[in-house]
Design a protein around this motif. Structure first.
Motif, PDB file in Angstrom:
ATOM      1  N   LEU A   1       1.103  -1.165   0.493  1.00 25.78           N
ATOM      2  CA  LEU A   1      -0.370  -0.237  -0.067  1.00 25.78           C
ATOM      3  C   LEU A   1       1.153   0.934  -0.071  1.00 25.78           C
ATOM      4  CD1 LEU A   1      -2.278   1.917   0.515  1.00 25.78           C
ATOM      5  CD2 LEU A   1      -2.342   0.767   3.140  1.00 25.78           C
ATOM      6  N   ALA A   2       0.280   2.088  -0.926  1.00 27.81           N
ATOM      7  CA  ALA A   2       1.539   3.641  -1.279  1.00 27.81           C
ATOM      8  C   ALA A   2       0.961   4.473  -0.478  1.00 27.81           C
ATOM      9  CB  ALA A   2       1.477   3.210  -2.844  1.00 27.81           C
ATOM     10  N   CYS A   3       1.464   4.825   0.101  1.00 27.38           N
ATOM     11  CA  CYS A   3       1.755   6.046   1.327  1.00 27.38           C
ATOM     12  C   CYS A   3       2.773   7.113   1.946  1.00 27.38           C
ATOM     13  CB  CYS A   3       0.402   6.426   2.603  1.00 27.38           C
ATOM     14  SG  CYS A   3       1.615   5.918   3.664  1.00 27.38           S
ATOM     15  N   ARG A   4       2.911   8.036   1.496  1.00 25.22           N
ATOM     16  CA  ARG A   4       4.026   8.988   1.706  1.00 25.22           C
ATOM     17  C   ARG A   4       3.906   9.168   3.246  1.00 25.22           C
ATOM     18  NH1 ARG A   4       3.404  11.691  -3.373  1.00 25.22           N
ATOM     19  NH2 ARG A   4       5.413  11.478  -5.125  1.00 25.22           N
ATOM     20  N   TRP A   5       4.565   9.021   3.819  1.00 22.34           N
ATOM     21  CA  TRP A   5       5.214   9.900   5.241  1.00 22.34           C
ATOM     22  C   TRP A   5       6.580  10.387   6.225  1.00 22.34           C
ATOM     23  CZ3 TRP A   5       7.019   8.093   9.722  1.00 22.34           C
ATOM     24  CH2 TRP A   5       6.831   6.687  10.300  1.00 22.34           C
ATOM     25  N   ASN A   6       6.926  11.213   6.526  1.00 22.68           N
ATOM     26  CA  ASN A   6       7.698  10.912   7.473  1.00 22.68           C
ATOM     27  C   ASN A   6       7.576  11.509   8.629  1.00 22.68           C
ATOM     28  OD1 ASN A   6       8.456  11.805   4.113  1.00 22.68           O
ATOM     29  ND2 ASN A   6      10.268  12.158   5.397  1.00 22.68           N
ATOM     30  N   CYS A   7       7.471  12.777   9.357  1.00 20.45           N
ATOM     31  CA  CYS A   7       7.716  13.008  10.341  1.00 20.45           C
ATOM     32  C   CYS A   7       6.474  12.712  11.739  1.00 20.45           C
ATOM     33  CB  CYS A   7       8.064  14.900  10.649  1.00 20.45           C
ATOM     34  SG  CYS A   7       6.023  15.626  10.405  1.00 20.45           S
ATOM     35  N   LYS A   8       5.828  12.720  10.840  1.00 18.28           N
ATOM     36  CA  LYS A   8       4.377  12.111  11.867  1.00 18.28           C
ATOM     37  C   LYS A   8       4.365  13.392  12.823  1.00 18.28           C
ATOM     38  CE  LYS A   8       1.828   7.653  13.424  1.00 18.28           C
ATOM     39  NZ  LYS A   8       1.775   8.323  15.460  1.00 18.28           N
TER      40      LYS A   8
ATOM     41  N   CYS B   1       6.488  17.796   7.912  1.00 16.88           N
ATOM     42  CA  CYS B   1       7.188  17.311   6.832  1.00 16.88           C
ATOM     43  C   CYS B   1       5.531  17.663   5.548  1.00 16.88           C
ATOM     44  CB  CYS B   1       7.643  16.837   7.267  1.00 16.88           C
ATOM     45  SG  CYS B   1       6.503  14.953   6.461  1.00 16.88           S
ATOM     46  N   GLY B   2       4.548  18.002   6.411  1.00 16.51           N
ATOM     47  CA  GLY B   2       3.425  18.091   5.336  1.00 16.51           C
ATOM     48  C   GLY B   2       3.532  17.113   4.095  1.00 16.51           C
ATOM     49  N   SER B   3       4.224  15.495   4.758  1.00 13.62           N
ATOM     50  CA  SER B   3       4.074  14.808   3.182  1.00 13.62           C
ATOM     51  C   SER B   3       2.887  14.140   3.593  1.00 13.62           C
ATOM     52  CB  SER B   3       5.096  13.713   3.904  1.00 13.62           C
ATOM     53  OG  SER B   3       6.327  13.735   3.943  1.00 13.62           O
TER      54      SER B   3
ATOM     55  N   LYS C   1      -0.150   6.114  -7.386  1.00 12.67           N
ATOM     56  CA  LYS C   1      -0.398   4.717  -7.223  1.00 12.67           C
ATOM     57  C   LYS C   1      -1.063   4.804  -5.666  1.00 12.67           C
ATOM     58  CE  LYS C   1       1.219   0.009  -5.628  1.00 12.67           C
ATOM     59  NZ  LYS C   1       2.323  -0.211  -5.028  1.00 12.67           N
TER      60      LYS C   1
ATOM     61  N   ALA D   1      -0.427   7.779  -3.064  1.00 12.78           N
ATOM     62  CA  ALA D   1       0.750   9.005  -3.411  1.00 12.78           C
ATOM     63  C   ALA D   1       0.176   9.722  -5.035  1.00 12.78           C
ATOM     64  CB  ALA D   1       1.801   8.427  -3.892  1.00 12.78           C
TER      65      ALA D   1
ATOM     66  N   LYS E   1      11.326  17.796   2.399  1.00  9.59           N
ATOM     67  CA  LYS E   1      10.323  16.763   3.484  1.00  9.59           C
ATOM     68  C   LYS E   1      11.573  16.662   4.699  1.00  9.59           C
ATOM     69  CE  LYS E   1       6.927  17.561   1.497  1.00  9.59           C
ATOM     70  NZ  LYS E   1       5.579  18.358   2.071  1.00  9.59           N
TER      71      LYS E   1
ATOM     72  N   VAL F   1      12.941  18.559   9.078  1.00 11.95           N
ATOM     73  CA  VAL F   1      12.342  20.125   9.025  1.00 11.95           C
ATOM     74  C   VAL F   1      11.779  20.120  11.095  1.00 11.95           C
ATOM     75  CG1 VAL F   1      10.903  20.158   7.156  1.00 11.95           C
ATOM     76  CG2 VAL F   1      10.749  18.572   8.514  1.00 11.95           C
ATOM     77  N   MET F   2      11.902  18.593  11.375  1.00  4.54           N
ATOM     78  CA  MET F   2      11.939  18.768  13.372  1.00  4.54           C
ATOM     79  C   MET F   2      12.392  19.211  14.113  1.00  4.54           C
ATOM     80  SD  MET F   2       9.058  16.630  12.854  1.00  4.54           S
ATOM     81  CE  MET F   2       9.641  15.368  14.843  1.00  4.54           C
TER      82      MET F   2
ATOM     83  N   SER G   1      12.463  10.213  11.452  1.00  9.06           N
ATOM     84  CA  SER G   1      11.593   9.439  11.083  1.00  9.06           C
ATOM     85  C   SER G   1      11.161   8.603  10.348  1.00  9.06           C
ATOM     86  CB  SER G   1      11.322  10.887   9.451  1.00  9.06           C
ATOM     87  OG  SER G   1      11.020  12.126   9.847  1.00  9.06           O
ATOM     88  N   TRP G   2      10.450   8.028   9.350  1.00  8.91           N
ATOM     89  CA  TRP G   2      10.683   6.430   9.028  1.00  8.91           C
ATOM     90  C   TRP G   2      12.236   6.457   7.890  1.00  8.91           C
ATOM     91  CZ3 TRP G   2      11.057   5.314   3.527  1.00  8.91           C
ATOM     92  CH2 TRP G   2      11.718   6.136   2.544  1.00  8.91           C
TER      93      TRP G   2
ATOM     94  N   PHE H   1       6.232   1.777  -6.595  1.00  8.59           N
ATOM     95  CA  PHE H   1       5.986   2.534  -5.292  1.00  8.59           C
ATOM     96  C   PHE H   1       5.656   1.469  -4.281  1.00  8.59           C
ATOM     97  CE2 PHE H   1       5.335   7.097  -4.153  1.00  8.59           C
ATOM     98  CZ  PHE H   1       5.688   6.714  -3.310  1.00  8.59           C
TER      99      PHE H   1
ATOM    100  N   PRO I   1       5.889   0.364  -0.222  1.00  7.59           N
ATOM    101  CA  PRO I   1       6.863   0.125   0.758  1.00  7.59           C
ATOM    102  C   PRO I   1       7.461  -1.014   1.806  1.00  7.59           C
ATOM    103  CG  PRO I   1       4.844   0.529   0.665  1.00  7.59           C
ATOM    104  CD  PRO I   1       5.047   0.279  -1.027  1.00  7.59           C
TER     105      PRO I   1
END
Lengths: 247, 610
Positions: free
Chosen positions: A47-54, A58-60, A98, A101, B44, B48-49, B211-212, B527, B529
């Motif tokens: 399952l594709a999704c963007r994330w970074n800082c949680k 970061c606005g991902s 996808k 994303a 990103k 930024v944190m 982050s991840w 894409f 993950p």
């Protein structure tokens, strides 16, 4: 809160998309991104999704949750009705890659075309400037932007009318406002605002302001003042007359 | 034959956080053609944190500050196992790097006379942190990004490096193999110099502020390419992460809260930080709350409150309170900024203006109004002081052509990093990495690519798709291995360490490695993950082993490394760094290396600063 919740996630690529339904356990304080991660780890590894800082910085992880553009990491399940499936869809103003994303590369091209910051010469011999806090409060508001592109997503000029070639969208009007109102900047971007950046397309419906997770007053503080500057420069009859006389 | 797209650059930068961007800007200014690869979208990165600020001795708020004080503070904070040359360069060059950011458009908070404002932070003698509320990292990253995109740098977003390529005789680094996230295709970048700026390793732990993408890629890629890693045992556990609700556990609560007057309390309402003040900080630390408060409000005669002692010490004090049953309901302690209403009128507005993201974060994620009630906080994995061993002046590793800067490089912070020194480090040393990499590129030519290495990298990357997919027959899910690894490291190589647990961790890491060899990835290459997580596992396993081995060998407690079985500092260990390398047999080796003696003039500086 119930022990489990259902999620309807839009899956697929440009060729074909459909909603897939998943059930996953819910714990206290959980946000939508946690649920998506759980589903990824246990049921849908690709399952594709963007994330970074949680942490909303970061606005991902922008998505449309129950139809409303939001950051998945800042949307608590406790604030959503869980008696029916929570729908999670990608943002719509840009082409799908996808699942959750989307191809947001257009935004990066747009930014590159905006005339960069051009400071006046330093105020003092040591190469520094004197700036007063009250002169930068407004610019600092604009610089809070985390580039989640939710404002671009809800802007009907982009989303409905697909004016990507003529209009830079609220995100970059905020960016331009941050440059134009920067006390050190000497560049003039009014001609571009009127033409290439297409500020006239914005008819101040304020949808962008409503969805901004940083609570930037996009329309009132950035776009309207820029519109006023453009009007002053190009449409003020007295100024037009003066310009003519000068010639 | 593997299919790939090819790119060529003089200098290739891996990572687009603060360090990578600063390096790329400098390399480009040095005349090199520059390519930049980032795992995420541009802008990103984990920078930024960063919340609190950039440490630079501008002396705008307290004119007693200068590079010598900053240098001594950094060395003291790092317990003198820092690379003193790096600390010297850093303290001397940080002010110039900050002023440069302003010239590129950064909008920092101001003093009353219109100069850049600076705030107090743990371990810094004077107010030194240049900041914008509590979103300094975002300001810095955006400034570098917006300036950088006009410097002719080519950015390749959402691309992940899977291997560093060496030239035919195996000495120099000459490029990298990459996979692009969107399509899952391979790309090969050939370059004269490579700069690693890949950030941290927080994802090796269960509770982290990272982050991840902080999976130690640079550390592990460099190690595989023959570079030395140094002092991998030194991992900073930031004293204040969120502890509740469970889903936000680990998210950072800036030290700025304490800088603005926030205090730490246990369940009995006691300010426990006054209970234990290390000897080497006693003369700099307030011995009563009143003096501490005056310090946070800019009284030059006052000494700093114990909440602003270094992070290693503060984190351990918090752990002590929790262990001894004086913790908060959700297993943390209280951090209170709301109390300042006793001291200043309009405190609610003041807090919201000084700490807007913190206000926002607690309000939205925990339903707590920090202007009215205390926060619950506990330690969270935050930063690795150890990393790629580089030359202090040039930032080049022992592998020619391979440079590193930012968190993935090491030396400047010693056994413990002071808050604010990472943002200044990545500006100062990032700039140097870019400068010297461009110079190196100017003196060297492009080396030929070794197709066999490319082939091997691609094969390794694709393996998980072809494996057995039946869990009954041992097929593994990458997410479960990652989660098991995080728990293992959290519980066995965490804040308080002992031999038996670390031995156990090493044995278990081997088992996890075997399991990782059976990972199956579902779906296709686009894409995906799951595939990405499978590839990350290699890096996480390597760095976790390096951390555990290094920690096992340091039989003393120093800075962020605390051994329950060796609770004291040991002079012998205080004179050496730990080097981790891949041995000729492919196995990991750790050996100690004496620290070069500090030159007399720097010794004199430290003496002068007390």
């Amino acid at each position: 809160m119930s022990d489990k919740a259902s999620f309807k996630i839009l899956r697929g690529t440009k060729q074909e998309v459909k909603f897939e339904q998943y059930e996953t356990p819910v714990s206290e304080g959980m946000v939508v991104l946690d649920a998506v991660h759980q589903i990824q780890a246990e049921q849908a590894p690709d399952l594709a999704c963007r994330w970074n800082c949680k942490a909303g910085k970061c606005g991902s992880c922008s998505a449309e949750i129950n139809g409303i553009p939001r950051l998945m990491c800042m949307t608590r399940l406790a604030d959503l009705p869980l008696h029916k499936p929570v729908s999670v869809e990608p943002i719509k103003a840009f082409p799908l890659i996808k699942d959750l994303a989307t191809d947001v590369s257009w935004n990066f091209h747009v930014k590159k075309k905006i005339k960069p910051f051009k400071p006046r010469p330093p105020d003092t011999a040591d190469g520094t400037w004197r700036i007063w806090q009250e002169d930068i409060d407004r610019v600092q508001e604009f610089r809070k932007c985390i580039e989640c592109f939710l404002c671009q997503d809800v802007c009907h000029v982009l989303r409905e009318h697909q004016k990507h070639d003529e209009f830079i969208g609220p995100r970059f009007l905020v960016h331009v406002a941050g440059l134009e109102m920067h006390p050190l900047d000497t560049e003039d971007r009014l001609e571009e605002l009127k033409k290439a950046y297409g500020i006239g397309f914005c008819n101040i419906t304020k949808c962008c302001t409503t969805v901004c997770p940083e609570e930037i007053a996009i329309t009132d503080n950035a776009i309207i003042p820029l519109k006023e500057r453009v009007v002053d420069q190009f449409y003020d009859p007295l100024a037009m007359l003066l310009r003519k006389l000068k010639k | 034959m593997v299919d790939y797209q090819k790119f060529e650059y003089d200098v290739l930068v891996i990572g687009a956080g603060g360090a990578g961007l600063r390096a790329a800007i400098e390399a480009s200014a040095g005349g090199a053609s520059v390519g930049m690869i980032c795992k995420c979208l541009l802008g990103k990165a984990h920078t930024v944190m960063a919340e609190g600020g950039i440490a630079a001795a501008l002396g705008n708020v307290d004119d007693r500050d200068n590079w010598k004080v900053h240098f001594s503070d950094t060395m003291r904070g790092g317990q003198y196992v820092n690379n003193w040359r790096m600390a010297e360069i850093h303290a001397k060059e940080a002010p110039e790097r900050v002023r440069e950011l302003e010239a590129w458009g950064a909008v920092f908070d101001r003093t009353k006379d219109g100069r850049i404002l600076q705030r107090n932070f743990g371990g810094h003698k004077y107010p030194r942190l240049v900041h914008v509320g509590d979103r300094t990292g975002l300001e810095m990253l955006r400034t570098l990004q917006d300036y950088g995109i006009h410097q002719g740098i080519e950015v390749h977003m959402e691309c992940t490096v899977i291997r560093l390529l060496k030239d035919s005789d195996g000495s120099r680094v000459c490029g990298v193999v990459v996979y692009d996230r969107e399509k899952g295709r391979f790309q090969v970048f050939q370059s004269k110099a490579v700069i690693l700026a890949t950030g941290g390793i927080g994802q090796a732990y269960e509770i982290t502020s990272n982050s991840w993408d902080c999976t130690g890629d640079g550390h592990s890629l460099a190690y595989e390419a023959g570079a030395e890693l140094i002092d991998m045992e030194f991992i900073q556990f930031h004293p204040t992460g969120m502890v509740w609700p469970p889903s936000v556990k680990g998210i950072l609560v800036t030290e700025g809260v304490r800088g603005e007057g926030g205090i730490l309390l246990n369940s009995e309402g006691r300010r426990f930080m006054f209970d234990e003040i290390p000897d080497n900080y006693k003369h700099q630390t307030a011995d009563n709350p009143e003096e501490g408060w005056r310090y946070t409000q800019g009284d030059k005669e006052a000494r700093r409150p114990p909440e602003l002692l270094t992070r290693d010490h503060t984190a351990r004090c918090i752990v002590r309170e929790i262990k001894e049953g004086r913790g908060s309901p959700h297993g943390g302690v209280y951090l209170d900024i709301a109390w300042i209403k006793e001291k200043i009128a309009n405190s609610e507005e003041h807090i919201k203006r000084k700490l807007p993201s913190m206000y926002h974060q607690f309000k939205q994620l925990a339903g707590i109004d920090i202007t009215k009630e205390p926060m619950e906080v506990g330690p969270t994995t935050h930063y690795i002081m150890g990393g790629i061993h580089v030359d202090a002046d040039s930032q080049m590793s022992n592998v020619p052509g391979l440079f590193a800067c930012g968190e993935c490089a090491a030396g400047i912070n010693g056994a413990n990093r002071l808050g604010g020194n990472s943002l200044s480090d990545l500006l100062v040393l990032g700039k140097r990495a870019g400068e010297y990499a461009a110079k190196f590129a100017g003196e060297n030519s492009l080396d030929g690519l070794d197709e066999a290495q490319i082939e091997a990298a691609a094969e390794m990357a694709l393996e998980p798709f072809g494996r057995n997919d039946d869990p009954q027959k041992g097929a593994e899910n990458p997410y479960s291995i990652q989660s098991d690894l995080q728990k293992l490291m959290q519980h066995n190589v965490g804040i308080v360490r002992k031999e038996g647990e670390m031995q156990h961790a090493l044995e278990e890491l081997e088992r996890l490695g075997e399991r990782a060899g059976r990972v199956h990835v579902a779906g296709n290459r686009e894409f995906n993950p799951g595939w990405h997580t499978a590839l990350d596992l290699t890096h996480l396993l390597t760095i976790s082993e390096a951390i555990a081995r290094s920690a096992l060998d340091r039989k003393e407690s120093r800075g962020a490394h605390f051994r329950e079985d060796f609770p004291e500092k040991n002079t012998d260990f205080g004179q050496c760094n730990h080097i981790t390398v891949k041995g000729p047999d492919g196995k990991m080796r750790v050996h100690s290396k004496p620290i070069q003696e500090m030159p007399e003039e720097l010794k004199a500086v430290i003496k002068e600063m007390g």
